[in-house]
Structure formats: structure tokens, C-alpha cells
Design a protein around this motif. Structure first.
Motif, PDB file in Angstrom:
ATOM      1  N   LEU A  88     -24.792  -3.920 -70.877  1.00  0.00           N
ATOM      2  CA  LEU A  88     -23.491  -3.573 -71.476  1.00  0.00           C
ATOM      3  C   LEU A  88     -22.547  -3.104 -70.381  1.00  0.00           C
ATOM      4  CD1 LEU A  88     -24.758  -1.802 -74.702  1.00  0.00           C
ATOM      5  CD2 LEU A  88     -23.611  -4.013 -74.544  1.00  0.00           C
ATOM      6  N   LEU A  89     -21.301  -3.511 -70.521  1.00  0.00           N
ATOM      7  CA  LEU A  89     -20.322  -3.196 -69.483  1.00  0.00           C
ATOM      8  C   LEU A  89     -20.214  -1.682 -69.265  1.00  0.00           C
ATOM      9  CD1 LEU A  89     -18.205  -4.291 -67.556  1.00  0.00           C
ATOM     10  CD2 LEU A  89     -16.560  -4.288 -69.404  1.00  0.00           C
ATOM     11  N   CYS A  90     -20.201  -0.921 -70.381  1.00  0.00           N
ATOM     12  CA  CYS A  90     -20.042   0.531 -70.244  1.00  0.00           C
ATOM     13  C   CYS A  90     -21.175   1.153 -69.443  1.00  0.00           C
ATOM     14  CB  CYS A  90     -19.997   1.178 -71.623  1.00  0.00           C
ATOM     15  SG  CYS A  90     -18.472   0.809 -72.493  1.00  0.00           S
ATOM     16  N   SER A  91     -22.335   0.499 -69.433  1.00  0.00           N
ATOM     17  CA  SER A  91     -23.470   1.105 -68.739  1.00  0.00           C
ATOM     18  C   SER A  91     -23.356   0.953 -67.225  1.00  0.00           C
ATOM     19  CB  SER A  91     -24.782   0.513 -69.245  1.00  0.00           C
ATOM     20  OG  SER A  91     -24.935  -0.790 -68.749  1.00  0.00           O
ATOM     21  N   VAL A  92     -22.349   0.240 -66.742  1.00  0.00           N
ATOM     22  CA  VAL A  92     -22.226   0.106 -65.286  1.00  0.00           C
ATOM     23  C   VAL A  92     -21.162   1.058 -64.730  1.00  0.00           C
ATOM     24  CG1 VAL A  92     -22.968  -2.308 -65.377  1.00  0.00           C
ATOM     25  CG2 VAL A  92     -20.525  -1.805 -65.249  1.00  0.00           C
ATOM     26  N   ASN A  93     -20.790   2.040 -65.544  1.00  0.00           N
ATOM     27  CA  ASN A  93     -19.808   3.014 -65.069  1.00  0.00           C
ATOM     28  C   ASN A  93     -20.283   3.624 -63.751  1.00  0.00           C
ATOM     29  OD1 ASN A  93     -17.489   4.480 -65.212  1.00  0.00           O
ATOM     30  ND2 ASN A  93     -18.257   6.006 -66.663  1.00  0.00           N
ATOM     31  N   GLY A  94     -19.434   3.574 -62.737  1.00  0.00           N
ATOM     32  CA  GLY A  94     -19.789   4.157 -61.440  1.00  0.00           C
ATOM     33  C   GLY A  94     -20.670   3.266 -60.580  1.00  0.00           C
ATOM     34  N   CYS A  95     -20.947   2.056 -61.041  1.00  0.00           N
ATOM     35  CA  CYS A  95     -21.844   1.169 -60.278  1.00  0.00           C
ATOM     36  C   CYS A  95     -21.049   0.102 -59.530  1.00  0.00           C
ATOM     37  CB  CYS A  95     -22.813   0.448 -61.210  1.00  0.00           C
ATOM     38  SG  CYS A  95     -23.899   1.540 -62.080  1.00  0.00           S
ATOM     39  N   SER A  96     -21.746  -0.508 -58.597  1.00  0.00           N
ATOM     40  CA  SER A  96     -21.136  -1.607 -57.858  1.00  0.00           C
ATOM     41  C   SER A  96     -21.940  -2.872 -58.161  1.00  0.00           C
ATOM     42  CB  SER A  96     -21.189  -1.269 -56.372  1.00  0.00           C
ATOM     43  OG  SER A  96     -20.866  -2.392 -55.627  1.00  0.00           O
ATOM     44  N   ILE A  97     -21.224  -3.962 -58.400  1.00  0.00           N
ATOM     45  CA  ILE A  97     -21.915  -5.199 -58.780  1.00  0.00           C
ATOM     46  C   ILE A  97     -21.596  -6.275 -57.756  1.00  0.00           C
ATOM     47  CG2 ILE A  97     -22.093  -6.983 -60.586  1.00  0.00           C
ATOM     48  CD1 ILE A  97     -20.729  -4.234 -62.103  1.00  0.00           C
ATOM     49  N   THR A  98     -22.616  -7.014 -57.384  1.00  0.00           N
ATOM     50  CA  THR A  98     -22.394  -8.132 -56.457  1.00  0.00           C
ATOM     51  C   THR A  98     -22.748  -9.431 -57.166  1.00  0.00           C
ATOM     52  OG1 THR A  98     -23.093  -6.650 -54.699  1.00  0.00           O
ATOM     53  CG2 THR A  98     -22.887  -8.962 -54.127  1.00  0.00           C
ATOM     54  N   THR A  99     -21.850 -10.397 -57.082  1.00  0.00           N
ATOM     55  CA  THR A  99     -22.110 -11.719 -57.656  1.00  0.00           C
ATOM     56  C   THR A  99     -22.229 -12.719 -56.510  1.00  0.00           C
ATOM     57  OG1 THR A  99     -19.802 -12.371 -57.799  1.00  0.00           O
ATOM     58  CG2 THR A  99     -20.670 -11.115 -59.654  1.00  0.00           C
ATOM     59  N   SER A 100     -22.624 -13.927 -56.840  1.00  0.00           N
ATOM     60  CA  SER A 100     -22.884 -14.876 -55.759  1.00  0.00           C
ATOM     61  C   SER A 100     -21.623 -15.190 -54.954  1.00  0.00           C
ATOM     62  CB  SER A 100     -23.501 -16.159 -56.323  1.00  0.00           C
ATOM     63  OG  SER A 100     -24.100 -16.887 -55.301  1.00  0.00           O
TER      64      SER A 100
END
Ligand SMILES: Cc1cc2nc3c(=O)[nH]c(=O)nc-3n(C[C@H](O)[C@H](O)[C@H](O)COP(=O)(O)OP(=O)(O)OC[C@H]3O[C@@H](n4cnc5c(N)ncnc54)[C@H](O)[C@@H]3O)c2cc1C
Ligand code: FES
Ligand code: FES
Length: 1240
Positions: A88-100
Motif C-alpha cells: 500500500l502506498l501509505c505504508s511507504v511513508n518515509g521510504c525510498s523506492i528504486t525502480t528499474s
């Protein structure tokens, strides 16, 4: 959150907003629907389209991204892969995401992962590739943070085995896993480069240093996993998100949680407790929750405590962390037996789902699903066997109960929270008369699933814990706990009767036999459970595997060695446990290894060379644009199909649930919306058409009834899912549901006589010559679903003057074009269908993609707005029908030496409700079946029309079945004669003369009949004879594992089809090519580029050596290149190349006089100069062609032979391929890398 707006200005966002980073870029959102997944956010609100939707259930890995979390206390960043379709989008609060695309791209330079995936030929359609890259990158990032020794330059800290496992759980439907695994293994510090397969970096035999220097350099500089500074502050304390009309709570103490649960929030049934949200993958609840309580910030639920009594694990701890903790049990002074139990629990958990699910799935979530919803959990089974305890809180009540009691209680209410699980540290206790010091704990877990290494729920799982001691006469069971789960009962249960029976008994064959009999009674799947008999027999098999090694101790003991009995014998039996854990694959071993040999020559440079697949790097980085990646035009709507659930019924109406959620619905499109001048047509093939929508009558379950159009795909799916269709079946004939009913009611599709295959010889005469006969034997072949990674999808954009542009993921745009024009009642020149690439088709995107594109076009036509759809996996599976099921009855006559003299077949094919391509099936079946010389061959084939969804082309439609039938007959003959199947096959192979009789003109010249040579060659190169002997020995030694080997020939008849091509040269010398064929992953564009370069270079000027780099093949556009035809039947690349060659010949002919003239004037000219001059001198630099194959060359035969060695566990039915050797005569391959990719 706006449809296409990504970021809210910080001032609007306020304190309760959601902040995170994607590829280093800050995103801040103040309003959003908290049920939005990370994938929905990426795909609908950002430009990061590398994140693909394959299954939406956590089962394929197409959507994998890397999530990085900052731990301020430790000042450490944790990186791991997750499936964005469930996160869930809300669960990535404060996180960093890397995509290809964040790793690298065509503009800034590709990452070495992208480059190596391309160079090892590790992608075909490319739809799975960005997800693969991210699973692998996450493993790489994690390994770099370990304190392992520094690897040699260019390598990572991963081992070969870890590199291979990093992509376990990522599905690929086109490419073999070997090249994918090779690309990953090339990063491993312990790799032997010699073991890596064909690639475009080095040539075989080059020294190691040269090979190394050619690999795109990998340097772990941490560039991609650097955590953005702006997020570090936010990570200090979790923030509840107060979003418009919805909330995301992150309680940090139990008190906070209790007060939330005791508030009136709980009355709201739109509230959900959540940890990883992976449960959604199984239950696929489409309901929208608007309030969530995120349990991940409660320290009680996140803590792992170890003491001498065992390990207590917080309920929100992820399965990955539980595994790590159980494997790390060494740190405490646990007993050897206790540590082994922990280790085996961890090993079992490694087979749950895949790494990217285990990284977010919690242990508590799993157990709650098992408790509340009877989820077939592995964790419940294995933890129950070791006597785990759980702690729960309800209101202010806190209790600790056994897992067994927890599971048997009524489903937990919504105020209850599972806090933790305690896994006891176990030690042998013996029994009253027998001290624990002489006894031993034996613990084993088992699971049988469609895929043994995970990513498939089990048919049955089991865990057995026994406290045993050895006695003079054998092994005594002091105590035993036997747990079985996932077999169609409510929850995992202990087989108490068996436990009671075994406890206190000495193990003997008769005791084991009694125990097994009791299991049959104790482990009874509930009525209606699928594979019930298999599950029960698995239970028996598992128990047998567990107990039988102890019998050996008993027999040795009874054999007079009683005096010498020591703990060693028991130890031996425990070792036996390891050896005979037959259902557990040896996971630590490498999964894949392979060898390819190829010869290529420069004679037709660059045709015939294994050049890298066109577009492979942009596929890996996720920049390759598939239909659903095309940004939505303004005002775009999304559609979803409502389909029939009845096989034959009148449709009295369709009601959409009228609640607020459906406010985004714009229209419900049905056959009534087809314009007056149009027709209700959704697809057509050479044998007729199929309606777009059911009219007043639906004729099969799965028939499209209507198309709901809404503001978002999610709303459209929810609306379609909740639609209520009113049916009426009064006074209708019963539907035809079986082929037998179809025969009874003479319901058949006609096969045009010119397509009906020809009988060979005189069956009665052949039978008369036979020494033996098999009469009326039966084979039933079931259907098979499609699983292309990209589901059916289209986008229709209305244009001026009643025109329409439709982007469709289809194998035959030309026919779609015509269907859309017919449906809308407009001239064909009003319609333009564009297809750039298809994310896997396998025949399913030939006919079955047409109604999808047509429904979008009809809705767009009616609403005057763009309309698109991307079918969810369930709808796709139901609508697309699948492979043809069939029933075959055969009679065969044969001589005593195995030579078949006559074969007759009666084949009933279930074609479903419409003709589709089904009338082609008889020819295809017989075409493949004729690979043997049957003496005389006769048949009666009926294509039955039933009230099932229409069956369509699927990977070698009919050929696959024909070959199967032939082998079944041959094996039957061999078994009657007790002969080696291989010699019966050998005896019935064609000579060139009989080949001619069976295949006529397609047989070609005698020299071209290579099958018999290949048969011998592969027999020798695969060491068939020696391996047969080894297998015999293996089977003698092994009671429960058996191996078999067989050599099978194949003949595949292909037909070339007319194909157009167009080649244009631009003023700078670059070349653009259009072909009728579609790039579906088969490498068509690559071969077309090679052929263009080869054919144009015949102009003979300098600068043409690397012409292939100047060629671009562009998307199919039905108004630019007409008569594109079908992409099917394995001949599209070849005909497209020939069409292109014809164009190039014309261009060369036009350029040649100018070249001679220039050479006379200025000496040698190079390509660029020649082309520029041609432009100035108005030479026509575009050429069209339409290749129509010569009738004498239209059909020809392909030959192949394979030797496969397989192993089967006869207790569990598990099978594995030990080795496969394939020899395929592909003539002169245009690109061996691409062609090998088709084989493995
Ligand atoms: C593709 C796939 C394959 C899988 N394969 C397997 C398999 O082979 N074997 C197997 O055993 N499992 C399997 N699973 C299940 C997986 O283990 C569970 O989905 C996961 O553990 C649930 O954890 P979660 O944190 O994601 O729970 P969530 O999805 O967040 O929650 C699940 C449910 O539990 C509730 N809940 C969660 N935590 C608590 C709590 N502490 N107290 C009260 N209620 C709570 C939630 O409200 C929700 O109703 C698979 C799942 C997927 C997606
Ligand atoms: S795992 Fe997410 S789409 Fe398949
Ligand atoms: S290349 Fe993997 S799904 Fe097509």
C-alpha cells in the motif's frame, strides 16, 4: 490525488501528508485513497512505467521494486525487494523506492544489470524484465552491505547460488531461465565464466581476462541505494496520515492501539488492520477500505526475543526476518536438536511465496489469515507441530494460548490483535521409563505444491516431531506430534489417532502399516476439496517417508547386532531422514546449468550472427513502451468487462451497485450501443465472426455482456465485479457442456474440405496385417489457460471526422482494424490500429485481443472520449478461453516387432461457442501425429460446438496434442509388447519414401529429411545408452525415486503467408523499416534489422559494415502498411525478412546507377554520402513490397529430437527434469541467440 498529478506542493500537504522518494525524487501527497497500491500510484500517476502489472497477486514479480528504509537509531539503511502490486502506498511513508528506470536508462546510460540482461539474451517480450532486474538489484544491494570479503573488481559479494535464487519467484513466460540466471550469475564473486552461456560479450575460448574486460563493468558505488537526506528526518517517528475522508493510523504503543480499537472507528467496516497487505494477493478483496491501522510501528509486534525457553517473535515481524532469526539460532546456547528444529522451520519458510513477498509478509498476518479465513497456511502447520504459543489482546484482555487453541477458536473479532508467537526451544524428553539423554528429537516438514521451491500454495503440508529412542529391538517412539495442513480442512490439525497409536510403540513394518491406515481416516479432505485422493495419498507418503528410515534401525537390530547398538544407529537413521526427504529438492544446489554450441558464419553478415536482441536494454530499464504504458490522453476513461456466468441464458438486465464508490462510472456499454450502421462483431477469423457482446441471449459463461466505463481502472473493475446480471433460462434447451452432448445433438463446426487432412492407406488392410491390436483405447486431453505476462489491453482515441486510433496489444492488427470498422459502421480508412510490441501472446492475442480493442473503440466512439482497458488477470483468464480440450479414441494394429501397420483415431474437439481458429485443428493435430509411419492412417475428427468460451490458438495449437497422441500410442504399443519404447519409436520413424506418402509436397527433397540422422546424433551426444544403464541402476537402488529417459522426435509443418514490408532510407543514412509482423518477443525486429543491413549492404560501398546499427523497425500501423496479416505459426520472421529483402533489392537497384556515377566522378563513396546524394537527386528512397510465397515453397517440414531424463517421487508425485538435450534443425539460423532463446 489527481489522476496524473504526482506531487502536492508542500504547503498544501501539511503535516499529515505522505512523503517518500522514487529514484531520489521527492513525492509528497496530502490526499489519496489509502487503498491505493504502490503499483497503481506508479502506473497511473507517475512516469515510472517499468513497474508492470502481471498478476496483481504477488505471484509473478513483474511489479517488483526495491524499498529502502532508514533506521535512525542505527543510522542504517535496509534495502529489500517488494511486490508493488500489494504494497500500500501509505505504508511507504518515509521510504525510498528504486525502480528499474532509476538504475539507468537510455539517456543517462544503462546499469550493468540492464546491459548484462541484454548481452546474455535474457529477454524476449521483456515484460517481466524490469521486475527481474529489481529483484536481482535488491539482492545485490543487500549483499554489498554485508561484511563479506571484498570481491574481485567487477564482481559483487553475491555467490552464484544467491544470484540464482535472487530471481526465484519472478516468472518469465517466454525466455528460458538459463540466460536470465546467467546474467545474474555473471555478477557473482565465485562464478566460473566458462559456465555462462551464449552472450554477446565474448566468444567461446577467449581467455578469462578478455571475457572479464568485455563484461559491462559493475562497481558497487552505492549510488543507487543512497538514502535521500530529506527523508531521514521523517524516519525518526512514524506519522499517522490524515488524508481527506480517510486515515492511515500508525499507533506506536498498545495503549494507542487499544484506544483506536475501542473507539467508534471499529464500527466502521471499512477499517482494516494491516502489516504487509500481502493477504490481499490471496483474497483479492476489491472492497475499498478508507481507514487502516498499520501495526508495524508497535514495538511489541516488531520485537524478537530469545531466551532458553525459545524464541518469541512479534506478530508484525516479516517472514524474511523470522527466517534469518531462526537460522541464527546458533547465537544462543540451544541444544543441537533444538537448533535443528529452528533450522528446519526456517528452511520450510523459505518455500513460502517468494523473497519479495516474504520481505513484507508478516508471520502474524499469516496466522490470522489461517485463523479467520481457513487460509492453507504453511506457517500454522509447522508451528503447530512444535507446540507454539500465541499472545493475543482483545480490548484490555491479554492472553497466551496454544496455537492449537487459537486455530480452533471461532474467527477472531476485529478488536483482537495477535501480538506474538512463541516457538519453544525443544529438547528430547524420552518417556517416563526412559531418560531424555538416550532419546533424540526428529523433526521434518513437508510440502507438495505445483512448484516445489515456492510461489505456489501447497496441496498438502505436514510437520512431524518425534521424540524417539533406540532400544535393543529397534526404535521406540516416546512421543510424536503429527500435523497436516492445507488439505481442505478449516485449519492445520494434529492427527491425534495416529499420534496416540504410535506413542510408546516400537516401530516395525506392521506398526507403520497400521499408522498409515489410520492416517487415511484422520486426514480426510472436506467434501468438495480438489485433488482429495491425491492429498490423502500425499499424507500417507509423507508419514511413510518420516517413519520408514527408523525401520532400518529396527531390522539391523533384530538381525543380531543388538549388543552393539549405540546412538550411532539412531544417528544413521536420522541421516537417512536427510537422504530420504524425497519431496525436498536439494535447494542449495544450483538450479540451472546448460551448454550450447553454435556455429555462425560471416557469409551473410550480419544475418546468421547472434547479435543482441533489438530493444533488450530498454526492456530491462523499463523504457520499452507497451500499450498500457502509453500515457492516458486527457479525459481518458477506463473500461472493464461484465461477462456471463451462465452457459446459456436470456439476459434480462444488468444492474450496477449504486453506492458512492461507483460515482466514477461514466457508462455501461452493451450491444445496444452499437451504431445503427454497425454490427455486433467483436472478432473474426477465416471461419466466421464472434459477437462483441451477448445480445438478449448469452451463449457461454465468459461471454462479454457489457463494458463498464469509469474514471479509473479500479472503479471500472469494482463496478464490473459488483454488477448484477439478471438471467432467465425458462424454456431454453439445456446448454451443451460436454463433447458427448455435442455429438448427441450434432452440434459441430464444419471443417472446409480443403482443410480436412487426408487419410493414408487402407486401415482395414493395415489391421489385417497386424499381429496385435489395441481397440478403442481412450485419451482425454484437458484445456490450458493462457498466462502471457501482459494481459489483454487496448487504448482507443477518437480523432476528427469519425476516425479512431486504437493501440492494441495484438498479434493481428489488420483483422482488428476491420472488426472495429465493421462494429462502428465506418469505412476502414477511418480506423488506424497501432501495435508496437506485445508483452507475450502465445496465440492468445490473435483472436482474443480483438473484442478488447473493439469494446474500447465502441465506448470511445459513443462517449467521444479516449477509453482504455487493462484486463485484470481473472477476467483475462475467463474471457480468453484457452487450449482445446479433446477426447481421442484409437485403435492400432502392429507387428510383434513393434512396427505399426494401421492407426485409426476418433477425435472429438471441444471448440466452445464459436469457430475461432478451431476448424484448423484437425490439420494441425494430424500434421504433428504423422511424424511416425503408421502404415495406414484413418481418422474421424469432429469439431464440437459447445456452450463454453471459444477455445483459441495456444502455443502450437493441435500440434502439441497431435504429438502427444502419437507418443501415447507408441508407448501403448511398446507396453503391450514389453519392448523398449525407444526401439518402437525408432522402428516407426519415416524413411524419406514414407515421409512423402504422409506429407506429400511438404516433404521436400530427400536431402532435407534430417530427422533420422538427428535421431542417431542426439542418441550419441546425449549418451542415451549409457544413461539408460545408469538409470536402471538408480532405480534398483532407490525405492521411492524413479528415473526414466526417452528420446522423442518431432515434425512440424509450417506454412509461409503473404507478408508486406516497407524500407525507407532517411537523408542521414539511417533506415526505418515497417513489417506486417508484430514483435511479440520472438525476435522478429532483430532478424528484420539484420536482413535489412545484409540486403542493403549489397550496394557494395563502405560504411555498410555496421549498417544494422542504423536500422530501426517501427510499430505496426495498419494505415501505413496494409495487409499485415497474422503473426503466428512460426514463419512471421522469415516472411517479414523476405519482404524486407525485396524492398532492399529495389532500393539497391535504384541506388546502383548513382553509386557508379559517383565512383566515376570522385572515387569510392561511402553509405552516408551516397544516400545524401540520392536525396539531392530525388531518388525514391522508400520501397514497399508484398511477399507472396511461391506455392511450391509455401509449406515445409521442420525436424527436432529431444532426449529428456526425468525423476519422479512415487510417494508424492513430484517430478523434475534431470536433463534435457535438444537437437533442432533450424536450417541456417538468422540469429542463433534469438533462436536458442525459443528453445530454452
Ligand atoms: C503470492 C503469495 C504466495 C503465498 N504463498 C504462501 C504459502 O505458500 N504458504 C503460506 O503459508 N502462506 C503463503 N502466503 C501468505 C502470506 O504468508 C501471507 O499473505 C502473509 O504472511 C500475510 O502477512 P501480511 O503482513 O501481509 O498480512 P496482511 O495482508 O497485512 O493482513 C492479513 C490479514 O490479517 C490481519 N492481521 C494482520 N496482522 C494482524 C495482527 N497482528 N492481529 C490481528 N490481525 C492481523 C489483517 O487485518 C488482514 O485481515 C502467500 C502470499 C502470497 C501473496
Ligand atoms: S507480483 Fe505484482 S503483478 Fe505479479
Ligand atoms: S520475456 Fe519474460 S515474460 Fe516475456
Amino acid at each position: 490525488m489527481e489522476e496524473n498529478g504526482t506531487k502536492c506542493p508542500p504547503s498544501e500537504a501539511g503535516n499529515g501528508s505522505l512523503v517518500f522518494a522514487v529514484n531520489g525524487e521527492k513525492f509528497e501527497l496530502a490526499t489519496l485513497d489509502p487503498s491505493t497500491t504502490l503499483l497503481q500510484f506508479f502506473r497511473y500517476h507517475t512516469r515510472f512505467k517499468s513497474v508492470k502489472l502481471g498478476c496483481g497477486e504477488g505471484g509473478c514479480g513483474a511489479c517488483v521494486v526495491m524499498l529502502s528504509k532508514y533506521n535512525p537509531e542505527l543510522d542504517q539503511v535496509e534495502d529489500f525487494s517488494v511486490s508493488s502490486c500489494l504494497t500500500l502506498l501509505c505504508s511507504v511513508n518515509g521510504c525510498s523506492i528504486t525502480t528499474s528506470e532509476g538504475l539507468g536508462n537510455s539517456k543517462d546510460g544503462f546499469h550493468p544489470i540492464h546491459q548484462r540482461f541484454a548481452g546474455f539474451h535474457a529477454s524476449q517480450c521483456g515484460y517481466c524484465t524490469p521486475g527481474m532486474c529489481m529483484s536481482f538489484f535488491s539482492a545485490l544491494a543487500k549483499a554489498e552491505k554485508t561484511n563479506r570479503p571484498e570481491p574481485p573488481p567487477g564482481f559483487s559479494k553475491l555467490t552464484v547460488s544467491e544470484a540464482e535464487k535472487a530471481i526465484a519467484g519472478n516468472l518469465c513466460r517466454c525466455t528460458g531461465y538459463r540466460p536470465i540466471a546467467d546474467a545474474c550469475k555473471s555478477f557473482a564473486a565465485d562464478v566460473d565464466l566458462e559456465d555462462l552461456g551464449l552472450n554477446s560479450f565474448w566468444r567461446k575460448g577467449e581467455p578469462k581476462e578478455v571475457k572479464l574486460s568485455r563484461l559491462p563493468l559493475y562497481t558497487p558505488d552505492g549510488r543507487f541505494s543512497r538514502f535521500p537526506e530529506f527523508l531521514k528526518g521523517r524516519s525518526k517517528s512514524p506519522k499517522s496520515l490524515h488524508l481527506e475522508n480517510s486515515s492511515w493510523y500508525t499507533p506506536t504503543t498498545l495503549e494507542e492501539l487499544r484506544s483506536l480499537l475501542n473507539s467508534n472507528l471499529i464500527e466502521n467496516d471499512k477499517l482494516r488492520l494491516v502489516v504487509g497487505n500481502t493477504g490481499m494477493g490471496y483474497y483479492k478483496e476489491l472492497d475499498n477500505y478508507d481507514r487502516y491501522i498499520d501495526l508495524r510501528y508497535l514495538s511489541e509486534l516488531q520485537t524478537i526475543r530469545r531466551n532458553h525457553h525459545g524464541i518469541e517473535i512479534g506478530a508484525a515481524v516479516t517472514i524474511s526476518k523470522v527466517i534469518a532469526c531462526l537460522k541464527d539460532a546458533d547465537t544462543l546456547n540451544y541444544s543441537t536438536d533444538g537448533k535443528q528444529v529452528f533450522e528446519k522451520l526456517a528452511n520450510h519458510m523459505e518455500k513460502i511465496a517468494s523473497g519479495f513477498i516474504r520481505n513484507s509478509a508478516s508471520i502474524g498476518g499469516n496466522l490470522v489469515m489461517a485463523q479467520r479465513k481457513s487460509f492453507p497456511s504453511d506457517i500454522a502447520t509447522i508451528l503447530l507441530a512444535v507446540g507454539s504459543i500465541v499472545s493475543i489482546t482483545t480490548g484490555h484482555k491479554h492472553e497466551s494460548i496454544t496455537l492449537e487453541e487459537f486455530l480452533t477458536r471461532p474467527p477472531m473479532d476485529s478488536r483482537s490483535v495477535l501480538l506474538s508467537v512463541q516457538i519453544p526451544h525443544l529438547e528430547p524428553k524420552g518417556n517416563g521409563n526412559n531418560s531424555g539423554s538416550n532419546s533424540k528429537l526428529v523433526f521434518e516438514t513437508y510440502r507438495a505444491a505445483p512448484r516445489p521451491l515456492g510461489n505456489a500454495l501447497p496441496y498438502l503440508n505436514a510437520a512431524f516431531l518425534a521424540d524417539v529412542s533406540h532400544q535393543v529391538s529397534g526404535v521406540l517412539v516416546n512421543n510424536i506430534q503429527l500435523v497436516f495442513g492445507a488439505y481442505g480442512t478449516k485449519h492445520a490439525t494434529r492427527a491425534r489417532k495416529v499420534e496416540e497409536y504410535l506413542s510408546g510403540r516400537m516401530l516395525s513394518a506392521s506398526v507403520l502399516y497400521e499408522a498409515v491406515k489410520l492416517v487415511k481416516v484422520d486426514v480426510m479432505p472436506a467434501v468438495g476439496t480438489s485433488h482429495a485422493a491425491y492429498r490423502t495419498s500425499l499424507a500417507i507418503g509423507f508419514l511413510f517417508q518420516f517413519l520408514s528410515p527408523f525401520l532400518r534401525v529396527g531390522s539391523v537390530a533384530c538381525g543380531g547386532l543388538s549388543n552393539g547398538l549405540t546412538g550411532d544407529l539412531l544417528k544413521d537413521s536420522l541421516e537417512n531422514h536427510r537422504d530420504t526427504s524425497l519431496c525436498q529438492w536439494e535447494y542449495s544446489k544450483l538450479l540451472l546449468s546448460a551448454k550450447q554450441e553454435l556455429k555462425s558464419s560471416k557469409e551473410y553478415h550480419p544475418v546468421g550472427e547472434p547479435i543482441t536482441k533489438s530493444g533488450a536494454a530498454i526492456q530491462a530499464s523499463g523504457e520499452a513502451v507497451y500499450v498500457d504504458d502509453i500515457p492516458s490522453p486527457p479525459n481518458c476513461l477506463h473500461g472493464a468487462f461484465i461477462y456471463s456466468t451462465k452457459p446459456l441464458a436470456r439476459v434480462k438486465g444488468v444492474d450496477l451497485e449504486s453506492n458512492n464508490q461507483l460515482s466514477g462510472v461514466a457508462a455501461l456499454i452493451s450491444y445496444k450501443d452499437i451504431p445503427e450502421q454497425g454490427e455486433n462483431v467483436g472478432s473474426k477469423a477465416m471461419f466466421g465472426s464472434e459477437p462483441l457482446f451477448a445480445d438478449d441471449l448469452t451463449r457461454c459463461a465468459g461471454q462479454q455482456i457489457a463494458f463498464v466505463v469509469a474514471n479509473t481502472q479500479k472503479f471500472a473493475d469494482i463496478a464490473a465485479n459488483s454488477a448484477l446480471v439478471k438471467y432467465d433460462t425458462a424454456n431454453l434447451d439445456p446448454p451443451i457442456l460436454t463433447i458427448e452432448e455435442a455429438v448427441e445433438r450434432s452440434s459441430f463446426f464444419q471443417v472446409p474440405p480443403f482443410l480436412y487432412p487426408k487419410q493414408v492407406g487402407d486401415f482395414s488392410k493395415g489391421m489385417a496385417e497386424a499381429d496385435h491390436k489395441i481397440l478403442s483405447a481412450e485419451i482425454k486431453l484437458p484445456s490450458q489457460y493462457y498466462f502471457y505476462m501482459e494481459t489483454q489491453t487496448a487504448l482507443a482515441v477518437p480523432d476528427e471526422d469519425n476516425c479512431m486510433v486504437v493501440y492494441s496489444s495484438i498479434q493481428c492488427p489488420e483483422l482488428t482494424h476491420s472488426v472495429i470498422a465493421t462494429c462502428l459502421g465506418v469505412p476502414e480508412h477511418n480506423i488506424r490500429v497501432i501495435t508496437r510490441r506485445v508483452g507475450g501472446g502465445f496465440g492468445g492475442k490473435a483472436i482474443k485481443a480483438m473484442p478488447v480493442a473493439t469494446a474500447c473503440a465502441l465506448a470511445a466512439h459513443k462517449l467521444r472520449r479516449p477509453v482504455r482497458t487493462y484486463l485484470n488477470r481473472k477476467t483475462d483468464t475467463i474471457l480468453s478461453g484457452g487450449r482445446h480440450p479433446m477426447k481421442i479414441t484409437y485403435s492400432v494394429g502392429f507387428k510383434s516387432n513393434g512396427k505399426v501397420t494401421a492407426l485409426h483415431l476418433d477425435i472429438l474437439i471441444n471448440a466452445g461457442i464459436s469457430a475461432d481458429i478451431s476448424p484448423l485443428m484437425p490439420a494441425n493435430i494430424i500434421g504433428a501425429l504423422k511424424k511416425y509411419n503408421w502404415g495406414a492412417l484413418s481418422f474421424d475428427i469432429k469439431v464440437c460446438k459447445t456452450n463454453h468460451s471459444s477455445k483459441s490458438a495456444m502455443r502450437a495449437p493441435g500440434d502439441a496434442q497431435g504429438s502427444f497422441i502419437a507418443e501415447a500410442v507408441i508407448e501403448h504399443v511398446a507396453s503391450i509388447l514389453s519392448m523398449e519404447v525407444d526401439s518402437v519409436r525408432n522402428l516407426n520413424l519415416h524413411t524419406f519414401q514414407t515421409l512423402n506418402v504422409f506429407y506429400g509436397e511438404s516433404a521436400g527433397e530427400a536431402l532435407e529429411y534430417t530427422l533420422t540422422d538427428m535421431w542417431e546424433k542426439l542418441g550419441a551426444s546425449s549418451c542415451l545408452l549409457q544413461r539408460k544403464e545408469m538409470i536402471e541402476q538408480f532405480n534398483q537402488i532407490n525405492k521411492w525415486k524413479k528415473r526414466g529417459i526417452s528420446r522423442v522426435p518431432i515434425i512440424y509443418e509450417v506454412t509461409l503467408r503473404p507478408t508486406p514490408g516497407k524500407v525507407s532510407i532517411l537523408s542521414d543514412g539511417s533506415i526505418v523499416v515497417e513489417v506486417g509482423g508484430i514483435e511479440i518477443g520472438q525476435g522478429l525486429w532483430t532478424k528484420v534489422k539484420q536482413m535489412t543491413a545484409f540486403a542493403l549492404s549489397s550496394i557494395g560501398c563502405s560504411g555498410t559494415e555496421n549498417l544494422v546499427e542504423k536500422v530501426r523497425v517501427v510499430q505496426a500501423d495498419t494505415l501505413s502498411l496494409v495487409q499485415g496479416g497474422f503473426t503466428a505459426g512460426s514463419t512471421t520472421s522469415e516472411s517479414s525478412c523476405e519482404a524486407v529483402r525485396l524492398c532492399c533489392n529495389v532500393l539497391v537497384e535504384r541506388l546502383a546507377p548513382l553509386k557508379s556515377k559517383l565512383e566515376e566522378q570522385v572515387g569510392p563513396v561511402n553509405w552516408d554520402v551516397l544516400i545524401l546524394q540520392a536525396h539531392y537527386q530525388s531518388v525514391n528512397l522508400a520501397a514497399n513490397s508484398y511477399y507472396v510465397p511461391d506455392s511450391s515453397f509455401m509449406r515445409y517440414l521442420n525436424y527436432g529430437v529431444a532426449v529428456s531424463e526425468v525423476e519422479i517421487n512415487i510417494l508424492t508425485g513430484e517430478a523434475k527434469i534431470v536433463q534435457a538435450d535438444i537437437l533442432y534443425d533450424s536450417g541456417q539460423s538468422m540469429n542463433p541467440a534469438v533462436d536458442l532463446g525459443q528453445a530454452n
